[in-house]
Design an enzyme around this catalytic site. Structure first.
Site, PDB file in Angstrom:
ATOM      1  N   HIS A 103     -28.068  73.743  86.375  1.00 36.66           N
ATOM      2  CA  HIS A 103     -28.315  75.113  85.913  1.00 36.66           C
ATOM      3  C   HIS A 103     -27.155  75.624  85.079  1.00 36.66           C
ATOM      4  O   HIS A 103     -25.997  75.261  85.313  1.00 36.66           O
ATOM      5  CB  HIS A 103     -28.493  76.047  87.117  1.00 36.66           C
TER       6      HIS A 103
ATOM      7  N   GLU B  62     -36.341  76.112  82.281  1.00 36.46           N
ATOM      8  CA  GLU B  62     -36.621  77.535  82.453  1.00 36.46           C
ATOM      9  C   GLU B  62     -35.831  78.316  81.414  1.00 36.46           C
ATOM     10  O   GLU B  62     -34.707  77.939  81.062  1.00 36.46           O
ATOM     11  CB  GLU B  62     -36.217  78.024  83.851  1.00 36.46           C
TER      12      GLU B  62
END
Length: 318
Positions: A38, A106
């Site tokens: 991330h 994402e």
């Protein structure tokens, strides 16, 4: 025989703590590692987002366990040429213990490079091209690529492992699972869906590894564990496409404000009952997953490893 691994959360923990947990996982009897990739955490409350490749390098020297990213997005934020180089170097460093998990990503992480969030169909198309490009680079040959989404000029990887790292793909909808079966060396999911495993196998994944991951929260009592899940991962109760399209942690915090404790906890084994945790792991085994990874939510990592070593892993291993 099912492999049981530990899922390292880069959203909750800094790099030194992740390395410490990896060593603790090996001592506790876990057989492999997953690690998230991330740029941002889902929530500010989670508080971390170290650069995964640096952490993997340290883990590679600190443990002897296989490591898989769950998952890396080689589309926008990190160009597939760079992911290919990172993968090849990591596979060489680990002596073949690294597997690259990929997915379509994402907006939370990818928007930092490009604010336009592409439709799912386009991202799947990009991922297929990216995987093909990375496989070309893994040959060690000079690669020039003129594709629909990527342009590469005379790139060659000089540091290579003895064998290319496998590429596993995450998939949830029918189209992504079909693509995973067609182009990937294995399948990655965070839900115990037998239907998804079967679709992957029918799409070309027969005989390929299937890896599933879940979150858990061990604590001395179930009530405190549930509160920890609700505080750190209320996003688990957010439905629909929001997790793909929202760009910032504060947006997830706004949605999470309406998530109840029951909604956040649904499907997450909580508390000190080993059978509750073992039952959650067995759901993945029964769904057909070859490898099952579990992540402890919250700070009680050492207590979790002791609990799983003494009480949970013996139950699921029979």
């Amino acid at each position: 025989m099912t492999t049981y691994g530990y899922f390292l959360s880069c959203e909750e923990h800094g790099p030194r703590e992740l390395v410490r947990q990896a060593k603790a996982a090996e001592r506790a009897g876990f057989e492999a590692l997953w690690i998230s990739d991330h740029f941002h955490p889902w929530l500010d409350e989670q508080g971390q987002a170290p650069f995964v490749w640096t952490v993997i390098g340290a883990i590679a020297e600190a443990t002897s366990l296989p490591i898989t990213t769950a998952v890396t997005c080689p589309l926008v934020r990190t160009h597939p040429v760079i992911v290919a180089q990172a993968t090849a170097t990591t596979a060489a460093l680990t002596g073949g213990r690294f597997r690259l998990g990929v997915g379509t990503g994402e907006a939370l992480n990818e928007h930092v490079i490009e604010s336009r969030w592409r439709p799912a169909a386009e991202r799947l198309e990009m991922l297929e091209e990216a995987v093909g490009l990375m496989r070309e680079l893994f040959t060690g040959k000079l690669v020039t690529h003129r594709g629909r989404h990527y342009q590469v000029d005379t790139a060659r990887l000089y540091t290579l492992p003895d064998e290319p790292a496998p590429i596993y793909m995450s998939g949830f909808g029918d189209k992504s699972i079909e693509l995973a079966g067609r182009i990937a060396d294995g399948y990655v999911s965070t839900g115990p869906s037998a239907e998804s495993v079967e679709k992957f196998r029918q799409a070309g994944g027969a005989g390929k590894p299937t890896l599933g991951g879940l979150k858990a929260c061990y604590a001395a009592d179930e009530a405190s564990a549930r509160k920890t899940v609700h505080r750190l991962w209320p996003t688990r109760g957010i439905k629909g496409e929001a997790s793909q399209i929202l760009p910032l942690p504060r947006h997830f915090e706004q949605l999470a404000a309406s998530v109840t404790e029951d909604e956040a906890v649904a499907g997450t084994p909580c508390g000190p009952d080993p059978e509750v945790h073992a039952r959650a792991l067995r759901e993945y085994v029964d769904a057909g997953f070859d490898e099952v990874y579990v992540s402890q939510i919250g700070p009680e990592q050492d207590a979790f490893f002791d609990f799983y070593q003494r009480q949970v892993l013996p139950l699921v291993r029979g």
